[in-house]
Design a protein around this motif. Structure first.
Motif, PDB file in Angstrom:
ATOM      1  N   LEU A  30       0.823  -1.211   0.000  1.00 48.45           N
ATOM      2  CA  LEU A  30       0.000   0.000   0.000  1.00 48.45           C
ATOM      3  C   LEU A  30       0.858   1.262   0.000  1.00 48.45           C
ATOM      4  O   LEU A  30       0.486   2.276  -0.592  1.00 48.45           O
ATOM      5  N   LYS A  31       2.007   1.190   0.638  1.00 48.80           N
ATOM      6  CA  LYS A  31       2.919   2.342   0.611  1.00 48.80           C
ATOM      7  C   LYS A  31       3.467   2.568  -0.801  1.00 48.80           C
ATOM      8  O   LYS A  31       3.648   3.714  -1.237  1.00 48.80           O
ATOM      9  N   LYS A  32       3.713   1.476  -1.524  1.00 47.29           N
ATOM     10  CA  LYS A  32       4.155   1.603  -2.920  1.00 47.29           C
ATOM     11  C   LYS A  32       3.047   2.227  -3.769  1.00 47.29           C
ATOM     12  O   LYS A  32       3.312   3.059  -4.643  1.00 47.29           O
ATOM     13  N   VAL A  33       1.814   1.791  -3.519  1.00 47.57           N
ATOM     14  CA  VAL A  33       0.681   2.354  -4.249  1.00 47.57           C
ATOM     15  C   VAL A  33       0.532   3.839  -3.945  1.00 47.57           C
ATOM     16  O   VAL A  33       0.258   4.651  -4.838  1.00 47.57           O
ATOM     17  N   GLU A  34       0.724   4.200  -2.688  1.00 50.55           N
ATOM     18  CA  GLU A  34       0.638   5.611  -2.280  1.00 50.55           C
ATOM     19  C   GLU A  34       1.569   6.487  -3.111  1.00 50.55           C
ATOM     20  O   GLU A  34       1.220   7.614  -3.498  1.00 50.55           O
ATOM     21  N   MET A  35       2.729   5.954  -3.419  1.00 45.95           N
ATOM     22  CA  MET A  35       3.701   6.707  -4.209  1.00 45.95           C
ATOM     23  C   MET A  35       3.255   6.873  -5.665  1.00 45.95           C
ATOM     24  O   MET A  35       3.804   7.705  -6.393  1.00 45.95           O
ATOM     25  N   GLU A  36       2.279   6.077  -6.102  1.00 45.83           N
ATOM     26  CA  GLU A  36       1.776   6.164  -7.477  1.00 45.83           C
ATOM     27  C   GLU A  36       0.646   7.178  -7.636  1.00 45.83           C
ATOM     28  O   GLU A  36       0.226   7.461  -8.763  1.00 45.83           O
ATOM     29  N   ILE A  37       0.125   7.690  -6.514  1.00 51.97           N
ATOM     30  CA  ILE A  37      -0.961   8.657  -6.577  1.00 51.97           C
ATOM     31  C   ILE A  37      -0.484   9.895  -7.337  1.00 51.97           C
ATOM     32  O   ILE A  37       0.587  10.431  -7.086  1.00 51.97           O
ATOM     33  N   GLY A  38      -1.307  10.333  -8.258  1.00 47.78           N
ATOM     34  CA  GLY A  38      -0.933  11.483  -9.087  1.00 47.78           C
ATOM     35  C   GLY A  38      -0.430  11.085 -10.453  1.00 47.78           C
ATOM     36  O   GLY A  38      -0.436  11.892 -11.394  1.00 47.78           O
ATOM     37  N   ASN A  39       0.014   9.820 -10.593  1.00 48.85           N
ATOM     38  CA  ASN A  39       0.434   9.326 -11.910  1.00 48.85           C
ATOM     39  C   ASN A  39      -0.798   8.999 -12.755  1.00 48.85           C
ATOM     40  O   ASN A  39      -1.800   8.503 -12.236  1.00 48.85           O
ATOM     41  N   THR A  40      -0.688   9.255 -14.030  1.00 44.14           N
ATOM     42  CA  THR A  40      -1.823   8.981 -14.907  1.00 44.14           C
ATOM     43  C   THR A  40      -2.038   7.484 -15.122  1.00 44.14           C
ATOM     44  O   THR A  40      -3.139   7.057 -15.460  1.00 44.14           O
ATOM     45  N   GLN A  41      -0.971   6.694 -14.942  1.00 40.80           N
ATOM     46  CA  GLN A  41      -1.103   5.246 -15.082  1.00 40.80           C
ATOM     47  C   GLN A  41       0.033   4.554 -14.352  1.00 40.80           C
ATOM     48  O   GLN A  41       1.118   5.106 -14.194  1.00 40.80           O
ATOM     49  N   THR A  42      -0.254   3.313 -13.902  1.00 41.83           N
ATOM     50  CA  THR A  42       0.743   2.490 -13.210  1.00 41.83           C
ATOM     51  C   THR A  42       0.767   1.114 -13.847  1.00 41.83           C
ATOM     52  O   THR A  42      -0.288   0.496 -14.045  1.00 41.83           O
ATOM     53  N   ASP A  43       1.944   0.634 -14.177  1.00 40.37           N
ATOM     54  CA  ASP A  43       2.123  -0.716 -14.707  1.00 40.37           C
ATOM     55  C   ASP A  43       1.969  -1.695 -13.546  1.00 40.37           C
ATOM     56  O   ASP A  43       2.770  -1.713 -12.614  1.00 40.37           O
TER      57      ASP A  43
ATOM     58  N   SER B 176      -8.541  -6.548  -0.662  1.00 41.20           N
ATOM     59  CA  SER B 176      -9.450  -5.926   0.304  1.00 41.20           C
ATOM     60  C   SER B 176      -8.813  -4.695   0.940  1.00 41.20           C
ATOM     61  O   SER B 176      -9.460  -3.651   1.071  1.00 41.20           O
ATOM     62  N   SER B 177      -7.544  -4.777   1.302  1.00 43.76           N
ATOM     63  CA  SER B 177      -6.864  -3.631   1.916  1.00 43.76           C
ATOM     64  C   SER B 177      -6.671  -2.504   0.905  1.00 43.76           C
ATOM     65  O   SER B 177      -6.801  -1.325   1.240  1.00 43.76           O
ATOM     66  N   LEU B 178      -6.378  -2.860  -0.336  1.00 45.85           N
ATOM     67  CA  LEU B 178      -6.180  -1.857  -1.377  1.00 45.85           C
ATOM     68  C   LEU B 178      -7.456  -1.051  -1.611  1.00 45.85           C
ATOM     69  O   LEU B 178      -7.419   0.193  -1.658  1.00 45.85           O
ATOM     70  N   LEU B 179      -8.584  -1.738  -1.736  1.00 52.50           N
ATOM     71  CA  LEU B 179      -9.826  -1.044  -2.077  1.00 52.50           C
ATOM     72  C   LEU B 179     -10.423  -0.290  -0.886  1.00 52.50           C
ATOM     73  O   LEU B 179     -11.263   0.603  -1.084  1.00 52.50           O
ATOM     74  N   ARG B 180     -10.028  -0.614   0.305  1.00 52.27           N
ATOM     75  CA  ARG B 180     -10.450   0.179   1.467  1.00 52.27           C
ATOM     76  C   ARG B 180      -9.810   1.560   1.444  1.00 52.27           C
ATOM     77  O   ARG B 180     -10.385   2.521   1.929  1.00 52.27           O
ATOM     78  N   ARG B 181      -8.635   1.655   0.846  1.00 57.93           N
ATOM     79  CA  ARG B 181      -7.865   2.903   0.893  1.00 57.93           C
ATOM     80  C   ARG B 181      -7.830   3.643  -0.447  1.00 57.93           C
ATOM     81  O   ARG B 181      -7.680   4.857  -0.487  1.00 57.93           O
ATOM     82  N   PHE B 182      -7.952   2.910  -1.558  1.00 57.83           N
ATOM     83  CA  PHE B 182      -7.784   3.530  -2.873  1.00 57.83           C
ATOM     84  C   PHE B 182      -8.926   3.146  -3.811  1.00 57.83           C
ATOM     85  O   PHE B 182      -9.533   2.084  -3.678  1.00 57.83           O
ATOM     86  N   ARG B 183      -9.185   4.027  -4.775  1.00 57.85           N
ATOM     87  CA  ARG B 183     -10.055   3.714  -5.902  1.00 57.85           C
ATOM     88  C   ARG B 183      -9.180   3.376  -7.107  1.00 57.85           C
ATOM     89  O   ARG B 183      -8.087   3.912  -7.256  1.00 57.85           O
ATOM     90  N   LEU B 184      -9.690   2.507  -7.963  1.00 56.42           N
ATOM     91  CA  LEU B 184      -8.980   2.159  -9.190  1.00 56.42           C
ATOM     92  C   LEU B 184      -9.740   2.740 -10.377  1.00 56.42           C
ATOM     93  O   LEU B 184     -10.959   2.569 -10.477  1.00 56.42           O
ATOM     94  N   GLU B 185      -9.020   3.419 -11.255  1.00 60.08           N
ATOM     95  CA  GLU B 185      -9.614   3.943 -12.475  1.00 60.08           C
ATOM     96  C   GLU B 185      -9.021   3.218 -13.678  1.00 60.08           C
ATOM     97  O   GLU B 185      -7.819   2.923 -13.710  1.00 60.08           O
ATOM     98  N   ALA B 186      -9.866   2.956 -14.660  1.00 61.00           N
ATOM     99  CA  ALA B 186      -9.458   2.154 -15.820  1.00 61.00           C
ATOM    100  C   ALA B 186      -8.499   2.919 -16.724  1.00 61.00           C
ATOM    101  O   ALA B 186      -8.689   4.102 -16.985  1.00 61.00           O
ATOM    102  N   VAL B 187      -7.477   2.232 -17.169  1.00 58.62           N
ATOM    103  CA  VAL B 187      -6.591   2.715 -18.232  1.00 58.62           C
ATOM    104  C   VAL B 187      -6.594   1.643 -19.330  1.00 58.62           C
ATOM    105  O   VAL B 187      -7.099   1.856 -20.424  1.00 58.62           O
TER     106      VAL B 187
ATOM    107  N   SER C 157      -6.194  -3.824  10.559  1.00 55.82           N
ATOM    108  CA  SER C 157      -5.841  -4.831   9.564  1.00 55.82           C
ATOM    109  C   SER C 157      -6.878  -5.950   9.568  1.00 55.82           C
ATOM    110  O   SER C 157      -7.553  -6.195  10.574  1.00 55.82           O
ATOM    111  N   ALA C 158      -6.990  -6.624   8.439  1.00 53.57           N
ATOM    112  CA  ALA C 158      -7.934  -7.740   8.327  1.00 53.57           C
ATOM    113  C   ALA C 158      -7.446  -8.936   9.140  1.00 53.57           C
ATOM    114  O   ALA C 158      -6.248  -9.128   9.352  1.00 53.57           O
TER     115      ALA C 158
END
Length: 500
Positions: free
Chosen positions: A153-166, A459-470, A346-347
């Protein structure tokens, strides 16, 4: 002189018998529908295609020829299975457990580990390793799932603001870390991390070389393959693969040697049916003479591949689908709200067991995108399937990808419909109509491990972040490989904070 004549006579009889058997087998197999063949080379010319075009060609076979398809190259025959009834007959019986063909091409990498071994060796290894995936051991692993989910989740946090993530590189590093820390009991030291990228690249190289070898009849023979460019490339990749797994084994052995209290701490666990983490269990059995050093590496190679690569692939496709299915994503989030409310805790294992809708989503994603799209068996006796007699010594290929997209079993098969996997809907389908983890005695030993891992991360990812389609499902183009892979095509999503 009489001895020479006797030898000639016996040789002639043997030769005539073999010719008769081959002709009989060919007559039986030629009754089965399949693409046209040429003398001697059979269907070889159909498979001399680039991996992406080969994937598309394989998808046409069921549509043209139906649920049982005959193919052959040189003196090797195979039958493709698409009917759940036929698949059950082959996979459910211990008599039909053997693996040859493509699995033999994996021996330079995986040796005769659990995935590739046969007979008594497979049975002994399965019995030896099953305790490592007992529920009590999975509960021990759960702490690592939780810790590594936070790192992810910390790695994902660093991707916030990017238009897309591989997605795949991001997820692969996490699933590899989880596999190392759970089943292998090894932390990712700097030394191991330094060879990790080579390891993941080498997996793809070996997969490509195995597929090319399957499709080129002359490369089946070891001397020709070793002299080829493909063979030389594979050899270099195998060096990277074995370097990585040897480091893991050596690090764990050194750790166990350095802890004097190891024996005292684990005697109680060992006495309970050997319920140790997998690598510790293997090391313990080496001391008991039940497995060799080479055998340990075979199983570590097998589980490092099966335990991280297939799970990373499954998670990548799942997140892509969820990003494209806004209503589905919202339903998963609501399920999380019902379980956790506004709590950021945590779950727990109990929480995961309550995530029934998320589980349906995982299963539906594995239906559309099975991590292993094709499995095979080699049957040494005659079998009757779909009204045809299949001779002994035939390879059976089970096309999971196509089975899962049969419109008569899954209406609107291209659509993502998690409700297909509600209990009342599952009860209506043949139990062998859905086999993302294989089935029968040789089913995936780690499927419960994989499901817990996927539930924990998603489950932990979607509690904290939304996913948008690319990347959209319609964008995907696949290539033929050991694992379901896109054709050099990254899969992207965009991560957004849930509060934004």
């Amino acid at each position: 002189m009489s001895a020479v004549l006797t030898l000639i006579l016996l040789s002639t009889i043997v030769l005539l018998f073999l010719c008769y058997r081959c002709m009989k087998n060919e007559r039986l197999l030629c009754k089965i529908p399949g693409p046209r063949t040429l003398p001697l080379i059979g269907n070889s010319f159909h498979f001399l295609l680039p991996p992406n075009k080969l994937f598309m060609f394989l998808r046409t076979l069921y549509k043209i020829y139906g649920g049982l398809i005959r193919m052959h190259a040189a003196n090797m025959w195979s039958v493709g299975l698409y009917n759940p009834e036929d698949i059950e007959k082959v996979l459910s019986s211990v008599r039909y457990n053997d693996k040859q063909g493509v699995y033999k091409f994996l021996h330079p990498w995986l040796g005769e580990g659990l995935l590739t071994s046969n007979g008594s060796k497979w049975h002994q290894r399965r019995k030896l390793l099953t305790p490592a995936f007992h529920f009590n051991i999975l509960k021990k692993y759960f702490q690592t799932f939780t810790e590594q989910t936070e790192v992810f989740l910390k790695k994902v946090e660093m991707e916030i603001g990017n238009t897309q993530t591989d997605l795949l590189p991001l997820i692969s590093s996490t699933t590899l870390q989880i596999m190392c820390e759970t089943a292998m009991g090894t932390s990712m030291t700097e030394e191991i991390e330094s060879v990790m990228s080579k390891y993941m690249n080498a997996i793809e190289i070996v997969g490509e070389s195995v597929v090319k070898r399957m499709c080129r009849a002359w490369l089946i023979y070891e001397p020709f393959f070793n002299l080829s460019k493909i063979g030389r490339t594979q050899k270099a990749a195998l060096s990277d693969l074995h370097t990585f797994t040897n480091k893991i084994i050596n690090e764990r052995k050194q750790f166990l040697m350095n802890i004097k209290s190891y024996r005292q701490e684990n005697d109680e666990i060992i006495s309970k049916k050997g319920r140790l983490a997998m690598l510790d269990l293997l090391i313990e059995n080496e001391k008991l003479g039940n497995i060799t050093v080479e055998g340990i590496r075979e199983e570590v190679d097998t589980f490092m591949f099966e335990g991280h690569d297939t799970t990373a692939t499954a998670l990548t496709f799942l997140l892509m689908v969820i990003a494209n299915e806004i209503e589905v994503q919202e339903k998963i989030y609501q399920e999380m709200q019902n379980i956790f409310g506004e709590s950021q805790r945590s779950a727990t294992m109990q929480d995961l067991s309550e995530m029934s809708y998320l589980e349906c989503c995982i299963k539906e994603s594995l239906r559309l995108y099975p991590s292993v799209p094709l499995i095979a068996r080699y049957v040494t006796e005659e079998v009757n399937l779909s009204g045809y007699t299949i001779p002994a010594h035939t390879n059976y290929h089970i096309f999971i990808y196509d089975l899962h997209r049969r419109a008569d079993i899954y209406p609107e098969p291209e659509r993502f419909i998690p409700e297909r996997f509600l209990p009342e809907n599952c009860a209506k389908r043949h139990r062998y109509a859905y086999i993302p983890f294989s089935a029968g005695p040789r089913n995936c030993i780690g499927q419960k491990f994989a499901m817990l891992e996927m539930k924990s991360l998603v489950s932990s990812l979607l509690r904290r972040f939304r996913l948008e389609a690319v990347t959209k499902p319609s964008d995907l183009q696949f290539r033929t490989d050991l694992v379901l892979r896109t054709d050099n095509q990254p899969i992207y999503v965009r991560f957004c904070n849930r509060t934004s």
